[in-house]
Design a protein around this motif. Structure first.
Motif, PDB file in Angstrom:
ATOM      1  N   ALA A  13       0.744  -1.449  -0.082  1.00 38.75           N
ATOM      2  CA  ALA A  13      -0.644   0.216   0.431  1.00 38.75           C
ATOM      3  C   ALA A  13       0.315   1.514   0.109  1.00 38.75           C
ATOM      4  CB  ALA A  13      -1.313  -0.051   1.696  1.00 38.75           C
ATOM      5  N   GLY A  14       0.304   2.201  -0.496  1.00 39.62           N
ATOM      6  CA  GLY A  14       1.342   3.477  -0.612  1.00 39.62           C
ATOM      7  C   GLY A  14      -0.497   4.197  -0.791  1.00 39.62           C
ATOM      8  N   GLY A  15      -0.197   5.788  -0.243  1.00 40.57           N
ATOM      9  CA  GLY A  15      -1.088   6.497  -0.039  1.00 40.57           C
ATOM     10  C   GLY A  15      -2.252   5.942   0.590  1.00 40.57           C
ATOM     11  N   ALA A  16      -3.782   6.744  -0.431  1.00 42.98           N
ATOM     12  CA  ALA A  16      -4.155   6.412  -0.134  1.00 42.98           C
ATOM     13  C   ALA A  16      -4.583   4.632  -0.287  1.00 42.98           C
ATOM     14  CB  ALA A  16      -5.624   7.321  -0.750  1.00 42.98           C
ATOM     15  N   GLY A  17      -3.828   3.762  -0.656  1.00 49.69           N
ATOM     16  CA  GLY A  17      -3.389   3.378  -1.527  1.00 49.69           C
ATOM     17  C   GLY A  17      -4.150   1.545  -0.096  1.00 49.69           C
ATOM     18  N   ILE A  18      -4.029   2.541   1.471  1.00 52.38           N
ATOM     19  CA  ILE A  18      -3.782   1.648   2.619  1.00 52.38           C
ATOM     20  C   ILE A  18      -5.716   1.357   2.838  1.00 52.38           C
ATOM     21  CG2 ILE A  18      -4.468   3.861   4.039  1.00 52.38           C
ATOM     22  CD1 ILE A  18      -2.374   0.433   4.899  1.00 52.38           C
ATOM     23  N   THR A  19      -6.584   2.142   1.977  1.00 50.14           N
ATOM     24  CA  THR A  19      -7.791   2.389   2.707  1.00 50.14           C
ATOM     25  C   THR A  19      -9.206   0.725   1.842  1.00 50.14           C
ATOM     26  OG1 THR A  19      -8.793   3.397   0.022  1.00 50.14           O
ATOM     27  CG2 THR A  19      -8.442   4.989   2.193  1.00 50.14           C
ATOM     28  N   PRO A  20      -8.491  -0.161   1.114  1.00 49.07           N
ATOM     29  CA  PRO A  20      -9.425  -1.317   1.173  1.00 49.07           C
ATOM     30  C   PRO A  20      -8.486  -2.478   2.616  1.00 49.07           C
ATOM     31  CG  PRO A  20      -7.569  -1.188  -0.744  1.00 49.07           C
ATOM     32  CD  PRO A  20      -7.767   0.437  -0.567  1.00 49.07           C
ATOM     33  N   PHE A  21      -7.555  -1.838   2.059  1.00 45.12           N
ATOM     34  CA  PHE A  21      -6.649  -3.243   3.102  1.00 45.12           C
ATOM     35  C   PHE A  21      -7.112  -3.256   4.888  1.00 45.12           C
ATOM     36  CE2 PHE A  21      -3.548  -2.527   0.425  1.00 45.12           C
ATOM     37  CZ  PHE A  21      -3.818  -3.975  -0.688  1.00 45.12           C
ATOM     38  N   LEU A  22      -7.807  -1.131   4.643  1.00 44.66           N
ATOM     39  CA  LEU A  22      -7.827  -0.954   6.157  1.00 44.66           C
ATOM     40  C   LEU A  22      -9.706  -1.999   6.114  1.00 44.66           C
ATOM     41  CD1 LEU A  22      -7.763   0.924   8.821  1.00 44.66           C
ATOM     42  CD2 LEU A  22      -8.790   3.298   7.376  1.00 44.66           C
ATOM     43  N   SER A  23     -10.765  -1.250   5.749  1.00 45.70           N
ATOM     44  CA  SER A  23     -11.689  -2.374   5.227  1.00 45.70           C
ATOM     45  C   SER A  23     -11.548  -3.288   5.379  1.00 45.70           C
ATOM     46  CB  SER A  23     -12.635  -2.028   4.042  1.00 45.70           C
ATOM     47  OG  SER A  23     -12.957  -2.393   3.718  1.00 45.70           O
ATOM     48  N   VAL A  24     -10.368  -4.180   5.167  1.00 46.26           N
ATOM     49  CA  VAL A  24     -10.463  -5.601   5.526  1.00 46.26           C
ATOM     50  C   VAL A  24      -9.827  -6.438   6.707  1.00 46.26           C
ATOM     51  CG1 VAL A  24      -9.222  -7.408   4.994  1.00 46.26           C
ATOM     52  CG2 VAL A  24      -9.630  -6.234   2.939  1.00 46.26           C
ATOM     53  N   LEU A  25      -9.171  -5.088   7.341  1.00 46.31           N
ATOM     54  CA  LEU A  25      -8.461  -5.652   8.751  1.00 46.31           C
ATOM     55  C   LEU A  25     -10.052  -4.912   9.626  1.00 46.31           C
ATOM     56  CD1 LEU A  25      -4.870  -4.260   8.509  1.00 46.31           C
ATOM     57  CD2 LEU A  25      -5.480  -7.054   8.762  1.00 46.31           C
ATOM     58  N   ARG A  26     -11.226  -3.889   9.128  1.00 44.97           N
ATOM     59  CA  ARG A  26     -11.664  -3.534  10.088  1.00 44.97           C
ATOM     60  C   ARG A  26     -13.052  -4.826  10.110  1.00 44.97           C
ATOM     61  NH1 ARG A  26     -12.610   2.573   9.080  1.00 44.97           N
ATOM     62  NH2 ARG A  26     -10.443   4.016  10.685  1.00 44.97           N
ATOM     63  N   THR A  27     -13.305  -5.395   9.146  1.00 42.11           N
ATOM     64  CA  THR A  27     -13.857  -6.849   8.781  1.00 42.11           C
ATOM     65  C   THR A  27     -13.260  -7.773   9.536  1.00 42.11           C
ATOM     66  OG1 THR A  27     -14.562  -5.291   6.625  1.00 42.11           O
ATOM     67  CG2 THR A  27     -15.477  -7.975   7.102  1.00 42.11           C
ATOM     68  N   ALA A  28     -12.099  -8.256   9.308  1.00 40.89           N
ATOM     69  CA  ALA A  28     -11.950  -9.455  10.145  1.00 40.89           C
ATOM     70  C   ALA A  28     -11.161  -9.676  11.707  1.00 40.89           C
ATOM     71  CB  ALA A  28      -9.546  -9.097  10.037  1.00 40.89           C
ATOM     72  N   GLU A  29     -11.340  -7.834  11.936  1.00 44.06           N
ATOM     73  CA  GLU A  29     -11.799  -8.033  13.859  1.00 44.06           C
ATOM     74  C   GLU A  29     -12.547  -8.243  14.179  1.00 44.06           C
ATOM     75  OE1 GLU A  29     -10.827  -4.211  16.501  1.00 44.06           O
ATOM     76  OE2 GLU A  29     -11.640  -3.700  14.543  1.00 44.06           O
ATOM     77  N   ARG A  30     -13.778  -8.511  13.552  1.00 45.14           N
ATOM     78  CA  ARG A  30     -15.257  -9.034  13.662  1.00 45.14           C
ATOM     79  C   ARG A  30     -15.533 -10.072  13.532  1.00 45.14           C
ATOM     80  NH1 ARG A  30     -15.322  -3.533  13.078  1.00 45.14           N
ATOM     81  NH2 ARG A  30     -15.908  -1.799  14.037  1.00 45.14           N
ATOM     82  N   ALA A  31     -14.619 -10.638  13.014  1.00 49.11           N
ATOM     83  CA  ALA A  31     -14.946 -12.014  12.358  1.00 49.11           C
ATOM     84  C   ALA A  31     -14.238 -13.254  13.209  1.00 49.11           C
ATOM     85  CB  ALA A  31     -14.550 -12.103  10.592  1.00 49.11           C
ATOM     86  N   PRO A  32     -15.077 -13.963  13.322  1.00 44.47           N
ATOM     87  CA  PRO A  32     -14.727 -14.990  14.347  1.00 44.47           C
ATOM     88  C   PRO A  32     -13.653 -16.260  13.373  1.00 44.47           C
ATOM     89  CG  PRO A  32     -16.662 -14.682  14.740  1.00 44.47           C
ATOM     90  CD  PRO A  32     -16.208 -14.266  13.409  1.00 44.47           C
ATOM     91  N   ASP A  33     -13.823 -16.527  11.900  1.00 42.41           N
ATOM     92  CA  ASP A  33     -13.007 -17.440  11.463  1.00 42.41           C
ATOM     93  C   ASP A  33     -11.686 -16.755  11.606  1.00 42.41           C
ATOM     94  OD1 ASP A  33     -14.191 -15.322   9.519  1.00 42.41           O
ATOM     95  OD2 ASP A  33     -13.567 -16.568   8.228  1.00 42.41           O
ATOM     96  N   VAL A  34     -11.502 -15.532  11.302  1.00 45.92           N
ATOM     97  CA  VAL A  34      -9.945 -15.464  11.368  1.00 45.92           C
ATOM     98  C   VAL A  34      -9.258 -14.170  12.318  1.00 45.92           C
ATOM     99  CG1 VAL A  34     -10.585 -14.216   8.616  1.00 45.92           C
ATOM    100  CG2 VAL A  34     -11.111 -12.706  10.298  1.00 45.92           C
ATOM    101  N   ALA A  35     -10.340 -14.665  13.696  1.00 44.28           N
ATOM    102  CA  ALA A  35      -9.257 -13.697  14.281  1.00 44.28           C
ATOM    103  C   ALA A  35      -8.388 -15.405  15.253  1.00 44.28           C
ATOM    104  CB  ALA A  35     -10.975 -13.314  15.414  1.00 44.28           C
ATOM    105  N   GLU A  36      -8.619 -16.387  15.108  1.00 44.31           N
ATOM    106  CA  GLU A  36      -8.002 -17.288  15.380  1.00 44.31           C
ATOM    107  C   GLU A  36      -6.872 -17.498  15.060  1.00 44.31           C
ATOM    108  OE1 GLU A  36      -8.682 -18.362  18.906  1.00 44.31           O
ATOM    109  OE2 GLU A  36     -10.759 -17.166  18.624  1.00 44.31           O
ATOM    110  N   PRO A  37      -5.857 -17.604  15.830  1.00 45.90           N
ATOM    111  CA  PRO A  37      -4.351 -18.142  15.482  1.00 45.90           C
ATOM    112  C   PRO A  37      -4.057 -19.247  13.974  1.00 45.90           C
ATOM    113  CG  PRO A  37      -4.475 -17.354  17.156  1.00 45.90           C
ATOM    114  CD  PRO A  37      -5.220 -17.902  17.806  1.00 45.90           C
ATOM    115  N   SER A  38      -3.694 -19.137  13.209  1.00 46.29           N
ATOM    116  CA  SER A  38      -3.946 -20.079  12.263  1.00 46.29           C
ATOM    117  C   SER A  38      -2.698 -19.957  11.161  1.00 46.29           C
ATOM    118  CB  SER A  38      -4.527 -20.001  11.515  1.00 46.29           C
ATOM    119  OG  SER A  38      -4.726 -19.313   9.772  1.00 46.29           O
TER     120      SER A  38
END
Length: 443
Positions: free
Chosen positions: A310-335
């Motif tokens: 990511a560079g500049g405003a290119g962080i925005t899609p990854f920010l959305s993915v990580l905020r989603t992952a924070e709320r998703a049980p299937d990706v919150a566990e270590p793997s």
């Protein structure tokens, strides 16, 4: 590539093939080869105009037929440039064909079709030239670009008055051109109606100051709302900032599927500069979307190894993915899943939501945050990218979002490494300059 994309493209390829074969068969025996080529160039340019109007309607059907809207807009821009060349060919061949095939000057047979053609061509060429000139302010560019619709209507009258003897609706070729005319006129009506309507109404509920930007949080006003978005998708936001009302594409930074949505606006022009202090709680905005397929997966079925650059405003899609992952049980566990987020910036103060990203990295065992800060540890240059590529196993999925120069360089380096390039998705968010947003996947 989906089957819907395949059949959508195939339908237009068949339509253009019908023009290429049908026009010479109909015109050449009566008028000659030069006249046939001249009329073929004119009808092809007209069909391309209708196609481009259709590609600009911002409707979900486009993504169903042709794939992500950013890819569609890339085709829209390229077709607009090609139209100029095809019309130029038509203008060159018409007087030559008139003299060679019929032994007469165009002035000897002056009809209303000629001034209509001249007017439509001047308006079209002017609007396209202004559209590709990035020095034209964005608000003026939007107004100029709408003139292509007027040019299409004028050139429709030009075609009807000048070639009606060849393209009657009772023959297949005339019916095909009639379909293009209906497609272009219908698409123009949709665009005008959408511009007047402006999208789904939302109201600003919060503005959050971010590093070199502002994050605007909105909730639906009334019963209408945009469909639930996938993390990484974008919307067209129509809003008034400091008295100026414009429409711009922004990636949604909120977690996927949330009713309250947010966008990050970085200062990159006149309107986005005013937007840094131009929004207040209670302001009304309108949103169209969501669109796009640049949606890095982190849930079940996601690639085991991923690199996000990511560079500049290119962080925005990854920010959305990580905020989603924070709320998703299937990706919150270590793997065994491993994602490395590489951020190219001057320093931490140049990265929107840097503290939040750092918190994600501490709390998500599968996420590694790698800063590539030019003021601290050096730029993310070719050598650094080569080292990163060599450290990743075969089959790693790469997601690139940021300035065109950065993402193009990374993609080139991936292509130079034998066996390293397996899945590469690249989004270019410059909407008017250079390549358009076009995710690219390499098998």
């Amino acid at each position: 590539m989906s089957w819907k994309l395949h059949w959508g493209t195939l339908a237009f390829v068949c339509a253009y093939a019908g023009l290429v074969v049908g026009v010479p068969l109909l015109v050449v025996p009566a008028l000659g080869w030069l006249s046939g080529l001249a009329i073929l160039a004119g009808t092809t340019a007209y069909a391309m105009m209708a196609t481009n109007l259709f590609l600009a309607i911002r409707r979900p059907i486009l993504e169903k037929l042709f794939g992500p809207l950013d890819r569609v807009y890339n085709a829209h821009r390229r077709i607009g440039t090609i139209i100029l060349g095809v019309i130029g060919l038509h203008l060159i061949l018409i007087p030559i064909a008139s003299a060679v095939d019929r032994g007469e000057s165009l002035l000897d047979t002056l009809t209303v079709a000629i001034p209509l053609g001249v007017l439509g061509t001047l308006v079209l060429v002017g609007s396209i030239v202004l559209a590709v000139n990035t020095k034209v302010p964005y608000d003026r560019w939007q107004k100029f670009h709408m003139a292509t619709g007027f040019a299409f209507l004028v050139l429709t009258a030009h075609m009807v008055s000048g070639a009606s003897q060849w393209f009657s609706l009772v023959n297949p070729l005339g019916g095909l051109l009639g379909c293009f005319a209906l497609l272009g006129a219908g698409s123009l009506l949709v665009r005008v109606a959408d511009k007047a309507r402006g999208g789904v109404p939302y109201v600003v509920v919060e503005t959050l100051q971010r590093e070199r930007g502002v994050e605007v949080v909105m909730r639906p006003e009334g019963s209408r709302r945009i469909p639930p978005h996938r993390p990484g998708q974008f919307v067209f936001l129509t809003a008034t900032a400091d008295g100026a009302r414009e429409t711009h594409p922004f990636t949604l930074t909120s977690a996927g599927g949330e009713e309250r949505v947010s966008v990050l606006i970085r200062s990159s022009g006149d309107w986005t500069g005013r937007a840094q202090t131009g929004f207040a709680v209670g302001d009304w905005v309108r949103a169209d979307g969501p669109f796009g397929s640049f949606t890095p997966p982190v849930g079940a079925g996601a690639p085991q190894h991923q690199v996000w650059v990511a560079g500049g405003a290119g962080i925005t899609p990854f920010l959305s993915v990580l905020r989603t992952a924070e709320r998703a049980p299937d990706v919150a566990e270590p793997s065994r899943r491993q994602v490395e987020l590489v951020i190219a910036a001057r320093d931490a103060s140049d990265v929107p939501c840097w503290e939040e990203l750092s918190t994600f990295a501490r709390n998500m065992p599968w996420l590694t945050l790698t800063p590539a800060f030019s003021a601290v540890s050096g730029r993310l240059d070719g050598d650094a990218v080569d080292r990163l590529i060599k450290s990743k196993p075969r089959g790693t999925a790469w997601y690139l979002c940021g300035p065109a120069g950065l993402t193009a360089m990374v993609q080139r380096r991936l292509g130079q490494e034998s066996g390293a390039q397996r899945q590469v998705y690249r989004e270019l968010y410059e909407w008017r300059a250079g390549e358009m947003n076009a995710p690219v996947k390499h098998p």
